[in-house]
Design an enzyme around this catalytic site. Sequence first.
Site, PDB file in Angstrom:
ATOM      1  N   LYS A   1       2.073  -5.705   8.978  1.00  0.00           N
ATOM      2  CA  LYS A   1       3.284  -5.137   8.362  1.00  0.00           C
ATOM      3  C   LYS A   1       4.102  -4.449   9.449  1.00  0.00           C
ATOM      4  O   LYS A   1       3.598  -3.632  10.217  1.00  0.00           O
ATOM      5  CB  LYS A   1       2.888  -4.124   7.283  1.00  0.00           C
TER       6      LYS A   1
ATOM      7  N   GLN B   1      -5.344  -1.956   3.466  1.00  0.00           N
ATOM      8  CA  GLN B   1      -4.489  -1.786   4.650  1.00  0.00           C
ATOM      9  C   GLN B   1      -5.153  -0.826   5.622  1.00  0.00           C
ATOM     10  O   GLN B   1      -5.701   0.201   5.227  1.00  0.00           O
ATOM     11  CB  GLN B   1      -3.092  -1.265   4.296  1.00  0.00           C
TER      12      GLN B   1
ATOM     13  N   PRO C   1       0.843  -1.201   0.000  1.00  0.00           N
ATOM     14  CA  PRO C   1       0.000   0.000   0.000  1.00  0.00           C
ATOM     15  C   PRO C   1       0.875   1.247   0.000  1.00  0.00           C
ATOM     16  O   PRO C   1       1.813   1.349   0.795  1.00  0.00           O
ATOM     17  CB  PRO C   1      -0.782  -0.117   1.317  1.00  0.00           C
ATOM     18  N   MET C   2       0.566   2.192  -0.885  1.00  0.00           N
ATOM     19  CA  MET C   2       1.300   3.460  -0.937  1.00  0.00           C
ATOM     20  C   MET C   2       0.293   4.589  -1.083  1.00  0.00           C
ATOM     21  O   MET C   2      -0.505   4.601  -2.025  1.00  0.00           O
ATOM     22  CB  MET C   2       2.306   3.457  -2.094  1.00  0.00           C
ATOM     23  N   ALA C   3       0.329   5.514  -0.125  1.00  0.00           N
ATOM     24  CA  ALA C   3      -0.635   6.608  -0.100  1.00  0.00           C
ATOM     25  C   ALA C   3      -0.534   7.439  -1.369  1.00  0.00           C
ATOM     26  O   ALA C   3       0.557   7.815  -1.800  1.00  0.00           O
ATOM     27  CB  ALA C   3      -0.401   7.492   1.121  1.00  0.00           C
TER      28      ALA C   3
ATOM     29  N   CYS D   1       4.887   2.612   9.717  1.00  0.00           N
ATOM     30  CA  CYS D   1       5.083   4.003   9.333  1.00  0.00           C
ATOM     31  C   CYS D   1       6.150   4.667  10.194  1.00  0.00           C
ATOM     32  O   CYS D   1       6.050   4.645  11.424  1.00  0.00           O
ATOM     33  CB  CYS D   1       3.774   4.771   9.441  1.00  0.00           C
TER      34      CYS D   1
ATOM     35  N   ASN E   1      10.283  -7.296   2.473  1.00  0.00           N
ATOM     36  CA  ASN E   1      10.087  -6.031   1.771  1.00  0.00           C
ATOM     37  C   ASN E   1      11.357  -5.194   1.922  1.00  0.00           C
ATOM     38  O   ASN E   1      11.916  -5.115   3.008  1.00  0.00           O
ATOM     39  CB  ASN E   1       8.876  -5.317   2.372  1.00  0.00           C
ATOM     40  N   GLY E   2      11.771  -4.584   0.819  1.00  0.00           N
ATOM     41  CA  GLY E   2      12.920  -3.687   0.874  1.00  0.00           C
ATOM     42  C   GLY E   2      13.955  -3.995  -0.179  1.00  0.00           C
ATOM     43  O   GLY E   2      14.504  -5.097  -0.224  1.00  0.00           O
TER      44      GLY E   2
ATOM     45  N   ARG F   1       8.401   0.679  -3.642  1.00  0.00           N
ATOM     46  CA  ARG F   1       8.952   1.694  -4.548  1.00  0.00           C
ATOM     47  C   ARG F   1       9.444   1.119  -5.878  1.00  0.00           C
ATOM     48  O   ARG F   1       9.497   1.828  -6.880  1.00  0.00           O
ATOM     49  CB  ARG F   1      10.097   2.433  -3.848  1.00  0.00           C
TER      50      ARG F   1
END
Length: 371
Positions: free
Chosen positions: A143, A72, A18-20, A103, A205-206, A230
Amino acid sequence: MVLKIGPLAVDPPVVLAPMAGVTNAAFRKLCRSYGAGLYVSEMMSARGLVETEGRMKRMLTFGADEQVRSVQLYGVDPRAVGEAARRLVEDHGVDHIDLNFGCPAAKVTRKGGGAALPVRPALFAAIVRAAVRGAAPVPVTVKLRIGIDAARPTSLRAGLIAEAEGAVAVALHARTAEQHYAGNADWLAIAALKAAVTTVPVLGNGDIWEARDALRMTEETGCDGVVIGRGCLGRPWLFRDLVDAYAGRPVQDPPRLGAVIDTMREHLGLLIELFGEEVGVRDFRKHIGWYLAGYPVGGVRRRRLTFATTATDLLTGLAELDPAIALPAAAIRLPRGHTNGPRRVHLPDGWCDAPDDPTPPVGADLLVSGG
């Protein structure tokens, strides 16, 4: 390799993070067109859903072909999170809920939310428990980040708590809150979490910029799946590459600019269909730099596209680009999205001194970007 998220089978084992402001219905549809996976919507606030449902409902837009509705959820109060989970399932037909405890934003951690919340395991456990009960029988995942900083890790304990409280999978962004998005992700932390959490899948993730990175992460850490953030900005075809890589097929070379332009046109059209022209064009402009990253198109043309105010202006600008331009090899792994950090993590006074305090922090229920 199939990832099991409760009753959901995800093949290949790939999840869109999820990305705002990014993972709206238009972007998810575009990504899905390149391959299977689990595509999670933008994060929403539990308190916002419970108290101002009208605004939150506008974020709960799903495509007609979106077979799995995945959302999410962010919250710091077990009661609000439990009620929000119940409403998402009963009123909106959601099939999967992911809880955000990753976050790193200062405005959130300084009030005890986001990546700061697992410092208080009793409260963390209560939130996960409430979400699992409210969402039942829909699966809930969690997450995490590694911790506040290198001296204050939380992911191993939080992962075990999430497992015990009924979460069906745990994902780890392998950076600390202090790192934000700088430096390298510590994949060893993913391996450690996988070794500790043994009854549910662990996702990594990453620093997955290419499909081969996902295969390497899986091999090096033993993780059950990967979360893509990303790396897919301006490159939704990364999901096609991941499908091929996990199937053992050769991955295609980066597209020439002509194929990128075609995707940009499609993305713009989907946003306009979703939001209307004015908002759709404005939303699309932030994607331009990501799509063109590394392609030598010239600063003047980039700026003209970035400041376009109508669909006609954008399409005219795209038509002026040379479709034959190839992406230089040196640009394939250019980072996209956030690169800020490291930054000192702000916490409430005494936050780390009372780990057993189950009291929800005051004022941390903000709608913030994911982690």
